[in-house]
Write a protein that holds these residues in place. Structure first.
Motif, PDB file in Angstrom:
ATOM      1  N   ILE A 103       0.750  -1.346   0.083  1.00 42.05           N
ATOM      2  CA  ILE A 103      -0.053  -0.024   0.004  1.00 42.05           C
ATOM      3  C   ILE A 103       0.782   1.296   0.013  1.00 42.05           C
ATOM      4  CG2 ILE A 103      -1.885   1.244   0.990  1.00 42.05           C
ATOM      5  CD1 ILE A 103      -2.643  -1.453   2.766  1.00 42.05           C
ATOM      6  N   PRO A 104       0.941   2.019  -0.984  1.00 45.56           N
ATOM      7  CA  PRO A 104       1.710   3.176  -1.301  1.00 45.56           C
ATOM      8  C   PRO A 104       1.360   4.374   0.029  1.00 45.56           C
ATOM      9  CG  PRO A 104       0.446   3.125  -3.345  1.00 45.56           C
ATOM     10  CD  PRO A 104       0.047   1.515  -2.313  1.00 45.56           C
ATOM     11  N   GLN A 105       0.153   4.201   0.112  1.00 49.89           N
ATOM     12  CA  GLN A 105      -0.246   5.269   1.139  1.00 49.89           C
ATOM     13  C   GLN A 105       0.538   5.216   2.739  1.00 49.89           C
ATOM     14  OE1 GLN A 105      -2.089   3.716  -0.965  1.00 49.89           O
ATOM     15  NE2 GLN A 105      -4.099   4.829  -1.103  1.00 49.89           N
ATOM     16  N   VAL A 106       1.170   4.024   2.956  1.00 47.06           N
ATOM     17  CA  VAL A 106       1.657   3.650   4.262  1.00 47.06           C
ATOM     18  C   VAL A 106       2.952   4.075   4.056  1.00 47.06           C
ATOM     19  CG1 VAL A 106       2.278   1.792   5.718  1.00 47.06           C
ATOM     20  CG2 VAL A 106       0.185   1.807   4.890  1.00 47.06           C
ATOM     21  N   LEU A 107       3.634   5.062   4.718  1.00 51.66           N
ATOM     22  CA  LEU A 107       4.995   5.652   4.646  1.00 51.66           C
ATOM     23  C   LEU A 107       5.883   4.739   5.263  1.00 51.66           C
ATOM     24  CD1 LEU A 107       4.001   9.426   4.137  1.00 51.66           C
ATOM     25  CD2 LEU A 107       4.300   7.857   2.411  1.00 51.66           C
ATOM     26  N   GLU A 108       5.431   4.566   6.845  1.00 53.67           N
ATOM     27  CA  GLU A 108       6.212   3.815   7.658  1.00 53.67           C
ATOM     28  C   GLU A 108       5.336   2.941   8.346  1.00 53.67           C
ATOM     29  OE1 GLU A 108       8.255   6.838  10.141  1.00 53.67           O
ATOM     30  OE2 GLU A 108       7.831   8.106   8.405  1.00 53.67           O
ATOM     31  N   CYS A 109       5.962   1.812   8.796  1.00 49.30           N
ATOM     32  CA  CYS A 109       5.138   0.851   9.651  1.00 49.30           C
ATOM     33  C   CYS A 109       6.192   0.229  10.835  1.00 49.30           C
ATOM     34  CB  CYS A 109       4.758  -0.408   8.690  1.00 49.30           C
ATOM     35  SG  CYS A 109       4.240  -1.587   9.732  1.00 49.30           S
ATOM     36  N   TYR A 110       5.624   0.287  12.118  1.00 45.14           N
ATOM     37  CA  TYR A 110       6.616   0.049  13.248  1.00 45.14           C
ATOM     38  C   TYR A 110       5.576  -0.979  14.102  1.00 45.14           C
ATOM     39  CZ  TYR A 110       8.866   4.447  12.049  1.00 45.14           C
ATOM     40  OH  TYR A 110       9.577   5.376  11.407  1.00 45.14           O
ATOM     41  N   ALA A 111       6.587  -2.023  14.369  1.00 50.72           N
ATOM     42  CA  ALA A 111       5.876  -3.034  15.529  1.00 50.72           C
ATOM     43  C   ALA A 111       6.329  -2.285  16.793  1.00 50.72           C
ATOM     44  CB  ALA A 111       6.635  -4.415  15.364  1.00 50.72           C
ATOM     45  N   ILE A 112       5.074  -2.354  17.899  1.00 50.88           N
ATOM     46  CA  ILE A 112       5.475  -1.435  18.815  1.00 50.88           C
ATOM     47  C   ILE A 112       4.742  -2.251  19.973  1.00 50.88           C
ATOM     48  CG2 ILE A 112       4.913   0.813  17.716  1.00 50.88           C
ATOM     49  CD1 ILE A 112       2.053   0.734  18.598  1.00 50.88           C
ATOM     50  N   THR A 113       5.149  -1.954  21.172  1.00 51.12           N
ATOM     51  CA  THR A 113       4.791  -2.531  22.358  1.00 51.12           C
ATOM     52  C   THR A 113       3.694  -1.969  22.956  1.00 51.12           C
ATOM     53  OG1 THR A 113       6.024  -1.004  23.724  1.00 51.12           O
ATOM     54  CG2 THR A 113       7.210  -3.016  23.006  1.00 51.12           C
ATOM     55  N   GLY A 114       3.163  -2.400  23.925  1.00 49.66           N
ATOM     56  CA  GLY A 114       1.761  -1.707  24.556  1.00 49.66           C
ATOM     57  C   GLY A 114       0.505  -2.595  24.114  1.00 49.66           C
ATOM     58  N   ASN A 115      -0.434  -1.839  24.151  1.00 48.43           N
ATOM     59  CA  ASN A 115      -1.915  -2.638  23.499  1.00 48.43           C
ATOM     60  C   ASN A 115      -2.153  -2.837  22.364  1.00 48.43           C
ATOM     61  OD1 ASN A 115      -2.470  -2.903  26.412  1.00 48.43           O
ATOM     62  ND2 ASN A 115      -3.425  -0.727  26.512  1.00 48.43           N
ATOM     63  N   ARG A 116      -1.582  -1.953  21.583  1.00 52.76           N
ATOM     64  CA  ARG A 116      -1.487  -1.929  19.934  1.00 52.76           C
ATOM     65  C   ARG A 116      -0.359  -2.783  19.462  1.00 52.76           C
ATOM     66  NH1 ARG A 116      -3.055   2.079  23.297  1.00 52.76           N
ATOM     67  NH2 ARG A 116      -5.040   2.994  22.575  1.00 52.76           N
ATOM     68  N   ASP A 117      -0.425  -3.400  18.027  1.00 58.85           N
ATOM     69  CA  ASP A 117       0.621  -4.092  17.621  1.00 58.85           C
ATOM     70  C   ASP A 117       1.382  -3.242  16.700  1.00 58.85           C
ATOM     71  OD1 ASP A 117      -0.303  -6.371  19.080  1.00 58.85           O
ATOM     72  OD2 ASP A 117      -1.943  -6.516  17.757  1.00 58.85           O
ATOM     73  N   TYR A 118       0.796  -2.498  16.048  1.00 57.01           N
ATOM     74  CA  TYR A 118       1.634  -1.746  14.909  1.00 57.01           C
ATOM     75  C   TYR A 118       1.152  -0.284  14.815  1.00 57.01           C
ATOM     76  CZ  TYR A 118       3.263  -5.910  13.189  1.00 57.01           C
ATOM     77  OH  TYR A 118       3.978  -7.275  13.093  1.00 57.01           O
ATOM     78  N   LEU A 119       2.046   0.432  14.352  1.00 51.64           N
ATOM     79  CA  LEU A 119       1.957   2.047  14.408  1.00 51.64           C
ATOM     80  C   LEU A 119       2.307   2.383  12.921  1.00 51.64           C
ATOM     81  CD1 LEU A 119       1.363   4.876  15.238  1.00 51.64           C
ATOM     82  CD2 LEU A 119       3.877   5.081  15.716  1.00 51.64           C
ATOM     83  N   LEU A 120       1.216   2.858  12.076  1.00 52.33           N
ATOM     84  CA  LEU A 120       1.408   3.120  10.626  1.00 52.33           C
ATOM     85  C   LEU A 120       1.348   4.799  10.355  1.00 52.33           C
ATOM     86  CD1 LEU A 120      -1.325   0.822   9.023  1.00 52.33           C
ATOM     87  CD2 LEU A 120       1.350   0.266   9.525  1.00 52.33           C
ATOM     88  N   LYS A 121       2.426   5.385   9.655  1.00 48.93           N
ATOM     89  CA  LYS A 121       2.241   6.667   9.208  1.00 48.93           C
ATOM     90  C   LYS A 121       1.384   6.645   7.792  1.00 48.93           C
ATOM     91  CE  LYS A 121       4.635  10.888   8.339  1.00 48.93           C
ATOM     92  NZ  LYS A 121       6.012  11.530   8.398  1.00 48.93           N
ATOM     93  N   ILE A 122       0.500   7.241   7.454  1.00 48.24           N
ATOM     94  CA  ILE A 122      -0.197   7.084   6.124  1.00 48.24           C
ATOM     95  C   ILE A 122      -0.278   8.610   5.863  1.00 48.24           C
ATOM     96  CG2 ILE A 122      -1.109   5.119   6.841  1.00 48.24           C
ATOM     97  CD1 ILE A 122      -3.451   7.769   6.196  1.00 48.24           C
ATOM     98  N   VAL A 123      -0.585   8.749   4.453  1.00 48.80           N
ATOM     99  CA  VAL A 123      -0.786  10.098   3.748  1.00 48.80           C
ATOM    100  C   VAL A 123      -1.981   9.856   2.626  1.00 48.80           C
ATOM    101  CG1 VAL A 123       1.565   9.805   2.711  1.00 48.80           C
ATOM    102  CG2 VAL A 123       0.113  11.553   1.979  1.00 48.80           C
ATOM    103  N   ALA A 124      -2.707  10.857   2.790  1.00 52.01           N
ATOM    104  CA  ALA A 124      -4.012  10.875   1.841  1.00 52.01           C
ATOM    105  C   ALA A 124      -4.250  12.220   1.321  1.00 52.01           C
ATOM    106  CB  ALA A 124      -4.998  10.238   2.540  1.00 52.01           C
TER     107      ALA A 124
END
Length: 155
Positions: free
Chosen positions: A91-112
């Motif tokens: 998906i080209p809109q996803v600029l960055e994807c990080y596996a993270i700790t805590g109650n969530r699994d991933y953090l995405l940076k997207i542009v639209a």
């Protein structure tokens, strides 16, 4: 890995402007052009320099919306994770994807382009990935600092 002051100077200057010529770079750091080129190639071969790139102003290309989206996967299995990452990388809109700790699994940076396009992205692309059970988003109001430069200490 250990880096001397020449290596560090090369990294500092290339982070400022990766389009600098080897001749100009060698003059700036005080090395011969051949030594500078050899060191730069070595830094690339070692994976210290991942790539040379251009930073584009997304707003000048009509991308008005930036968001950070936290994703929860369920079930959190190797298969779910592998499939999720395979889809995200397409998906080209996803600029960055990080596996993270805590109650969530991933953090995405997207542009639209705009909020309707962002909404379509979340519903039609992100939530359509099997295993995505929840998303939480933070929309960027303004960018106060943006850099890709890693601090390089001098000896």
């Amino acid at each position: 890995m250990t880096f001397d002051n020449y290596d560090k100077a090369i990294l500092r200057e290339l982070q400022k402007d990766s389009s600098i010529s080897n001749l100009d770079l060698s003059k700036m750091i005080g090395l011969s052009t051949s030594a500078c080129l050899t060191r730069t190639k070595n830094l690339k071969e070692l994976g210290v320099i991942k790539q040379f790139t251009t930073i584009v102003d997304e707003k000048k290309l009509g991308m008005e919306t930036i968001a950070f989206i936290m994703v929860v996967l369920s079930p959190l299995t190797r298969e779910t994770v592998d499939f999720f990452l395979e889809q995200i990388n397409k998906i080209p809109q996803v600029l960055e994807c990080y596996a993270i700790t805590g109650n969530r699994d991933y953090l995405l940076k997207i542009v639209a382009k705009d909020m309707p396009t962002y909404k379509d992205f979340v519903i039609d692309l992100l939530m359509a990935i099997p295993g995505v059970s929840r998303v939480e988003a933070n929309i960027v109001i303004s960018t106060e600092k943006r850099t890709l430069s890693i601090p390089i200490d001098e000896d």
